[in-house]
Write a protein that holds these residues in place. Structure first.
Motif, PDB file in Angstrom:
ATOM      1  N   TYR A 331      63.440 -34.633 -12.569  1.00  0.00           N
ATOM      2  CA  TYR A 331      62.840 -33.688 -13.500  1.00  0.00           C
ATOM      3  C   TYR A 331      62.958 -32.286 -13.367  1.00  0.00           C
ATOM      4  O   TYR A 331      63.429 -31.501 -14.056  1.00  0.00           O
ATOM      5  N   GLY A 334      66.608 -31.266 -13.643  1.00  0.00           N
ATOM      6  CA  GLY A 334      66.886 -31.083 -15.046  1.00  0.00           C
ATOM      7  C   GLY A 334      66.680 -29.695 -15.590  1.00  0.00           C
ATOM      8  O   GLY A 334      67.245 -29.035 -16.497  1.00  0.00           O
ATOM      9  N   HIS A 338      69.371 -26.766 -16.670  1.00  0.00           N
ATOM     10  CA  HIS A 338      69.193 -26.048 -17.928  1.00  0.00           C
ATOM     11  C   HIS A 338      69.190 -24.547 -17.792  1.00  0.00           C
ATOM     12  O   HIS A 338      69.821 -23.568 -18.424  1.00  0.00           O
ATOM     13  N   THR A 363      67.203 -27.231 -25.473  1.00  0.00           N
ATOM     14  CA  THR A 363      67.061 -28.734 -24.968  1.00  0.00           C
ATOM     15  C   THR A 363      66.254 -28.578 -23.411  1.00  0.00           C
ATOM     16  O   THR A 363      65.577 -29.608 -23.233  1.00  0.00           O
ATOM     17  N   HIS A 367      63.048 -30.560 -22.646  1.00  0.00           N
ATOM     18  CA  HIS A 367      63.156 -31.819 -21.570  1.00  0.00           C
ATOM     19  C   HIS A 367      61.863 -31.297 -20.743  1.00  0.00           C
ATOM     20  O   HIS A 367      61.069 -32.176 -20.263  1.00  0.00           O
ATOM     21  N   ARG A 371      58.675 -34.192 -20.755  1.00  0.00           N
ATOM     22  CA  ARG A 371      58.452 -34.909 -19.588  1.00  0.00           C
ATOM     23  C   ARG A 371      57.470 -34.555 -18.956  1.00  0.00           C
ATOM     24  O   ARG A 371      57.045 -35.343 -17.991  1.00  0.00           O
TER      25      ARG A 371
END
Ligand SMILES: Cc1cc2nc3c(=O)[nH]c(=O)nc-3n(C[C@H](O)[C@H](O)[C@H](O)COP(=O)(O)OP(=O)(O)OC[C@H]3O[C@@H](n4cnc5c(N)ncnc54)[C@H](O)[C@@H]3O)c2cc1C
Length: 485
Positions: A331, A334, A338, A363, A367, A371
């Motif tokens: 997580y 990610g 980005h 995006t 995310h 999440r």
């Protein structure tokens, strides 16, 4: 000019009308609900003057002085890396996550620079005001926040068919400016300098002009402006038990505009629904970046709290526990991916600025936000049930019972009962407290609701690539790619 913390505090003792819990607040810098977060903002101002942090906080401006990196309109990738370094330095210094410090809201004003051509076409009277205000924030080191959301009322009715003040609107035009009436929700308004006020997401229908399509800059002590704040967390908790709520409560305000005069030089667009719709579509093109960057720090807090707990009890040797920690790391990384991609693939704009790659940052926002509840729950699971059954600091200090708590909360030579209590209290405030729930709701809504986040993803993703790929892979005719709409 760079403000100091003391100058900032003095500047917001300006007669603003603030209420909380039914009480009129005479001085937000000393009131117990606001003082902790005012202190955080003041600390950020002071960081720009200290040897250890001055380079990461400010840049040498064209006038030969120094200005805050937070307010600098981005023109190169290096500017974005500098903004990331600013955020990292601030979060590490304050020892937590504060979101509404101004760097996360100023971007909406920059997006107006990109709309110059469209705004010039609809009404050229106001575009010079945009440039003036972008410069003014830099020159005066102003803490600038954002006001989009009105109470709205019954959405099945037109605003004109109910109490017209449910959406902010103009009530009168004078030689000096426009008089506006309505209300907005606004985090940090009570201790900021000014807000960029703009229409909420609205269905303008076929109307080309509307009393509701307005945008302006408003100082937070304007005559007729009333800050009605929600109940605070900071002054209701013991800092030993709630180390986050007691320091980082960013108080939200219902800001009532009771016939407030907005001088013409502070109006950014006026009555044109085309301008309002256009601006809404690009509002977060810059500000999504610092918002998502904050979530990286939230992810680090989740990982740190979970891993310390697992290590403390020796559970990190279990494969199943490692997998859960790895999920938290995915997580976090990610979000990192980005942010890096958004800078490396940044896009030049019509206004001469450089915006984060739009598809990557939107995006990334999706995310990070969507999440977050699952990641908080995972961290909650890893910390274990003691997060919500552990007594408060007062019990650990009580002479009659403290030995029992020392006995059951001392884990090993590295972890004393006091450190275990502190870690569990920290995790509770991060994951379980009323403040934790409030922050989760902030992440859900503060940059508009998830429906708008997904709309931004849809509008900025290049669907042509997948279409062309499938057209070739499936052997479709060229005509399928030419379909309009
Ligand atoms: C802690 C916190 C701080 C905030 N700070 C600020 C701030 O500083 N400045 C500011 O301007 N605002 C702020 N807001 C307000 C925030 O921007 C709004 O809450 C958000 O835009 C959603 O508006 P709403 O609350 O009126 O929800 P609604 O518009 O009532 O939406 C509720 C839900 O209805 C559904 N929905 C609504 N419209 C549609 C649609 N068209 N299509 C599909 N589904 C839809 C969605 O599920 C949506 O989540 C803050 C909110 C919170 C919770």
């Amino acid at each position: 000019m760079l403000l100091t913390g003391a100058a900032y505090r003095e500047s917001i003792r300006d007669g603003r009308q603030v209420w909380i819990d039914g009480e009129r607040v005479r001085d937000v810098t000393t009131h117990s609900a606001f003082k902790p977060i005012v202190d955080v903002r003041a600390r950020v101002y002071d960081m720009a003057h200290e040897d250890a942090t001055r380079e990461v906080m400010a840049f040498a401006d064209e006038a030969g002085g120094r200005s805050s990196i937070a307010w600098r309109p981005p023109r190169a990738k290096a500017d974005w890396y500098a903004k990331r370094a600013w955020i990292d330095a601030v979060m590490h210094d304050i020892g937590g996550v504060a979101i509404r410090l101004g760097d996360e809201t100023i971007g909406a004003l920059w997006s107006m620079l990109d709309a110059r051509e469209v705004l010039d076409n609809v009404d050229p009277r106001f575009t010079a005001n945009i440039e003036h205000h972008v410069r003014r924030v830099v020159d005066r080191d102003l803490f600038h926040v954002s006001a989009n959301t009105d109470p709205k009322g019954d959405r099945s009715k037109r605003p004109q068919d109910q109490d017209p003040d449910m959406l902010l609107h103009v009530v009168k035009e004078t030689d000096a400016g426009i008089v506006v009436r309505g209300a907005k929700y606004e985090t940090a308004a009570a201790y900021a300098h000014q807000a960029f006020v703009k229409p909420t997401i609205a269905n303008w229908g076929d109307a080309t002009m509307s009393d509701y399509a307005l945008s302006f800059i408003c100082p937070m002590n304007a005559d007729g402006l009333k800050h009605i704040c929600r109940t605070g967390f900071a002054d209701r908790v013991n800092p030993d038990d709630y180390p986050l709520a007691s320091r980082f409560d960013e108080v939200d305000t219902l800001l009532v505009f009771d016939d407030v005069l907005i001088p013409w030089e502070d109006v950014l667009f006026y009555r044109h629904t085309r301008a309002a719709s256009f601006i809404r579509g690009m509002l977060h093109r810059y500000s999504a970046f610092p918002f998502v960057a904050r979530l990286l720090h939230v992810a680090d807090l989740l990982i740190g709290a979970a891993l310390f707990n697992a290590r403390q009890t020796g559970l990190h040797h279990q494969q199943a526990v490692r997998e859960k920690l790895a999920e938290l790391a995915c997580y976090r990384q990610g979000i990192e991916a980005h942010l890096v991609a958004a800078i490396e693939l940044a896009q030049p704009t019509d206004g001469g600025l450089l915006m984060p790659n739009q598809s990557m940052i939107y995006t990334g926002r999706m995310h990070a936000c969507s999440r977050l509840p699952a990641m908080m729950h995972l961290a909650r699971e890893l910390v274990g049930g003691q997060i919500c059954v552990t007594p408060d600091a007062a019990a650990f200090a009580d002479p009659e019972i403290k030995d029992w708590l020392a006995k059951y909360y001392t884990v090993n030579e590295a972890w004393s009962a006091e450190d275990r209590r502190k870690l569990l209290a920290f995790a509770r405030d991060l994951l379980n407290s009323g403040y934790a729930g409030h922050r989760l709701t902030f992440q859900l809504f503060a940059q508009s609701p998830p429906v708008a986040h997904l709309a931004a993803v849809y509008q900025t993703f290049d669907f042509q690539g997948p279409l062309a790929f499938v057209q070739r892979a499936a052997g479709l005719s060229d005509r399928v790619l030419e379909q309009k709409g």
